[in-house]
Write an enzyme that holds these catalytic residues in place. Structure first.
Site, PDB file in Angstrom:
ATOM      1  N   HIS A 100       0.891  -1.172   0.000  1.00  0.00           N
ATOM      2  CA  HIS A 100       0.000   0.000   0.000  1.00  0.00           C
ATOM      3  C   HIS A 100       0.925   1.216   0.000  1.00  0.00           C
ATOM      4  CE1 HIS A 100      -2.371  -2.954   2.422  1.00  0.00           C
ATOM      5  NE2 HIS A 100      -3.444  -2.381   1.919  1.00  0.00           N
ATOM      6  N   ASP A 103       2.292   1.977   3.393  1.00  0.00           N
ATOM      7  CA  ASP A 103       3.219   1.013   4.022  1.00  0.00           C
ATOM      8  C   ASP A 103       4.648   1.440   3.744  1.00  0.00           C
ATOM      9  OD1 ASP A 103       0.962  -0.616   4.244  1.00  0.00           O
ATOM     10  OD2 ASP A 103       1.481  -1.778   2.453  1.00  0.00           O
TER      11      ASP A 103
HETATM   12  C1  XLS Z   1      -7.364  -6.740   4.569  1.00  0.00           C
HETATM   13  C2  XLS Z   1      -6.928  -6.970   3.194  1.00  0.00           C
HETATM   14  C3  XLS Z   1      -5.814  -6.057   2.726  1.00  0.00           C
HETATM   15  C4  XLS Z   1      -5.713  -6.068   1.237  1.00  0.00           C
HETATM   16  C5  XLS Z   1      -4.930  -4.937   0.664  1.00  0.00           C
HETATM   17  O1  XLS Z   1      -8.028  -7.547   5.184  1.00  0.00           O
HETATM   18  O2  XLS Z   1      -6.581  -8.305   3.047  1.00  0.00           O
HETATM   19  O3  XLS Z   1      -4.609  -6.413   3.326  1.00  0.00           O
HETATM   20  O4  XLS Z   1      -5.176  -7.251   0.766  1.00  0.00           O
HETATM   21  O5  XLS Z   1      -5.507  -3.717   0.950  1.00  0.00           O
END
Ligand code: XLS
Ligand code: NI
Ligand code: NI
Length: 436
Positions: A100, A103
């Site tokens: 993201h 991140d």
């Molecule tokens: C959350 C999601 C997230 C997505 C990406 O539960 O799995 O991590 O994969 O935004």
């Protein structure tokens, strides 16, 4: 600089090894059904859990030791973290990673500053990609952590928040494009509701569709040809997420003319939260040409939330790989470990154990699924089970050559349906265990 000085590149040593830092089954160049394991599995390490997870939970703060991270929100720290991340991914031998925007780079005081931070860290990511050959499977934007997104992002009641989210996704697509990302993911975040009394569901869902069209249009305008993916999840953080499951997502995409632009990224723990198996969600997406990529993890049978554990169950991975082999692979999607180590597994070393276990479980699942397919007994059984549609009245039904009038006449003449045959569920369950 070595961040994991005691850890060598993880070798493949085969099933007999006692070395916990070796692969028993993931042999990157081994050919299965005409393709390397690397090509079938397309493993990806996720940046958020693996490099930003702290081990905190609602009852206590973080526990995880990450000696390379000073815990600050500085760009300098973020860039240093990139070095640790790529050393880890390189030693593990995974070909891809995902992130993201927030991140990898810290959010600034305003959008301009956030974009500048992202540019600075993306430069470091690009350099490390070049140095190592590790590629970006997908990028995405975090539209759920900042308090501005408390009511959602594209589905917020606040139009300025919609605009902010649009600006953020615009930038995230640009960075994904710049780094050669092969996909771009939308996961709902807070796109859902906590209570219907304060919610205009129609407007929210319409706005979400508009948002995705804008994203697809913008991607096209800058020449980004990566695959868009929508990731189903039924609940958490909201009580009801609009991307509930594969069926709800596909209905949304079709109802809004997005089906040719967006496929699905299916996550195991989300499937089970929705009351489905992972195999169900994968198969439902596959048969409609919408299976794009997977988030590989697993939940806990006894816990009702998204525990995001590393997958180790070869029964599960065999089922997953059966569907992926049936589709002929996932590319440009891949197998992203959207999974985190437990807060008790606080040493950096645990990151290796976790990913090695996940990769081995999938490699084993791949070999098992290939053996099931090579044997053919399962597919033969299924084919035979539906043979009444291969000729006679069944063939006419499938071809659309008969209606109720003809079917009534057929049955009035025949008097009674042909006898049923056993579904042999137990026999088939036993058969599957023969391959494990
Ligand atoms: C959350 C999601 C997230 C997505 C990406 O539960 O799995 O991590 O994969 O935004
Ligand atoms: Ni996910
Ligand atoms: Ni998840």
């Amino acid at each position: 600089m070595a961040f994991f000085p005691d850890i060598p590149k993880i070798p493949f040593e085969g099933p007999k090894t006692k070395n916990p830092l070796a692969f028993r089954h993931y042999n990157a160049s081994e050919i299965v059904e005409g393709r390397t394991m690397t090509d079938w599995l397309r493993f990806s390490v996720c940046y958020w859990h693996t490099f930003r997870g702290t081990g905190s939970d609602p009852f206590g703060p973080g526990t995880l030791q990450r000696p390379w991270d000073d815990g600050s929100d500085s760009v300098e720290n973020a860039v240093k973290r990139v070095g640790a991340a790529f050393e880890f991914i390189e030693k593990l031998g995974a070909p891809y990673y995902c992130f993201h925007d927030r991140d990898v780079a810290p959010e600034g005081a305003n959008l301009k500053e956030s974009n500048r931070n992202l540019d600075a860290v993306a430069k470091a990511l690009g350099e490390e990609q070049k140095r190592t050959g590790i590629k970006l499977l997908w990028g995405t934007a975090n539209l759920f952590s900042n308090p501005r997104f408390m009511h959602g992002a594209a589905t917020s009641c606040n139009a300025d928040v919609f605009a902010f989210a649009a600006a953020q996704v615009k930038k995230a697509i640009e960075i994904t494009h710049q780094l050669g990302g092969e996909n771009y993911v939308f996961w709902g975040g807070r796109e859902g509701y906590m209570n219907l009394y304060n919610t205009d569901m129609k407007r929210e869902i319409d706005h979400l569709a508009k948002f995705m069209h804008m994203a697809a249009d913008y991607a096209q305008s800058i020449g980004f040809t990566g695959q868009f993916l929508f990731e189903p999840k039924p609940k958490e953080p909201t009580k009801h997420q609009y991307d509930y499951d594969a069926a709800a997502c596909l209905n949304f995409l079709r109802a809004n003319g997005l089906q040719d632009k967006v496929k699905l990224n299916i996550e195991t723990n989300h499937a089970t939260l929705a009351g489905h198996t992972m195999m169900h969600e994968l198969e439902y997406a596959r048969i409609q040409g919408a299976l794009g990529s997977i988030d590989a993890n697993t939940g806990d049978l006894l816990l009702g939330w998204d525990t995001d554990q590393f997958p180790t169950d070869i029964y599960l991975t065999s089922q997953v790989m059966l569907v992926i082999l049936a589709q002929g692979g996932l590319a440009p999607g891949g197998t992203n470990f959207d999974a985190k180590v437990r807060r008790e597994s606080f040493e950096p070393l645990d990151l290796f154990h976790a990913h090695i276990g996940g990769m081995d479980a999938f490699a084993r699942g791949l070999k098992i699924a290939a053996a099931i397919r090579a044997d053919g007994a399962l597919s033969k059984f299924v084919k035979n089970r539906y043979r009444s549609y291969d000729s006679g009245i069944g063939q006419k039904i499938e071809a659309g050559n008969v209606g109720f009038v003809e079917l009534e006449k057929y049955m009035l003449d025949k008097g009674e349906a042909a006898a049923n045959e056993s579904g042999r569920q137990e026999m088939l369950e036993n058969l599957i265990n023969d391959y494990l």
